[in-house]
Design a protein around this motif. Sequence first.
Motif, PDB file in Angstrom:
ATOM      1  N   ASP A  57      35.158  34.689  45.541  1.00 39.07           N
ATOM      2  CA  ASP A  57      35.425  35.991  45.353  1.00 39.07           C
ATOM      3  C   ASP A  57      34.957  36.726  44.289  1.00 39.07           C
ATOM      4  O   ASP A  57      34.593  35.989  43.129  1.00 39.07           O
ATOM      5  N   ALA A  67      39.626  42.227  47.638  1.00 41.53           N
ATOM      6  CA  ALA A  67      40.328  41.107  46.716  1.00 41.53           C
ATOM      7  C   ALA A  67      40.677  41.714  45.737  1.00 41.53           C
ATOM      8  O   ALA A  67      40.180  42.732  45.251  1.00 41.53           O
ATOM      9  N   GLN A  71      42.787  37.475  42.375  1.00 40.20           N
ATOM     10  CA  GLN A  71      41.863  36.377  43.175  1.00 40.20           C
ATOM     11  C   GLN A  71      40.497  36.244  42.926  1.00 40.20           C
ATOM     12  O   GLN A  71      39.826  35.084  43.337  1.00 40.20           O
TER      13      GLN A  71
END
Length: 259
Positions: A57, A67, A71
């Motif tokens: 991510d 996201a 995250q």
Amino acid sequence: MIRIAIANQKGGVGKTTTAINIATAIAATGWRTLLIDLDPQGNASTGLGIPSRDREDSTYDLLMEEATVAQCTLKTRIPNLDIIPATQDLSGAEVELVAEGDRVERLKKALANADHHYDVCFIDCPPSLGLLTLNALSAADSLMVPLQCEFFALEGLSQLLQTVERVQQGINPSLNIIGVTLTMFDRRNRLTDAVAEDVRECLGGLVFDTVIPRNVRLSEAPSHGLPALIYDHSCAGSRAYMALARELLGRMPLERKAA
């Protein structure tokens, strides 16, 4: 959380080197520090030893609202320093965001939920004045400008200052310039001294006293996935960035604005 964008639309001015080493120096003082890599080249991520395979991510996912900050965030080898890495996918974000009404406020919205986790956030911008940099300027409290000591850098600075003025008028009225730092300084070159003198005459107290010299160790450090401050803390470049960090701390609010 104090937010500082590090930007200059001209490439090769030491912007990412400044972002990595300033973030490291501030983290070393105990401040909980977040570095956001907003450059599709991902040099800040590489320079802090984050391999491509670990960037599941990234800032692309953050801007596309796929996201959250939590995250996307990865720990680095530096205590108190986390990073949101970049991938080449980020180069497509500007095209994908063009039609979105909040296209210049995506980063600001994403960071709103992370204020209580960090004391300070540095945003490493790409060498352009496109949507990615505008997102950084929209989200930031302050702008730090690395400026290479050469003639053409002065023209680039003028364009950047005009962009900042437009951002203040239309997107982020509270944005201010926390300082300009002179990079790649070579005392053997008369032009370097002339440019530095012109910049100080034009911008006065905005220019940091500390100058960052041309230094081989600064260039070597990223290939080892380390900030220069860790790679060789005693080299001239590292000592300069530590001095610059002390100056920057003196210009930052006493309270870290953590929720």
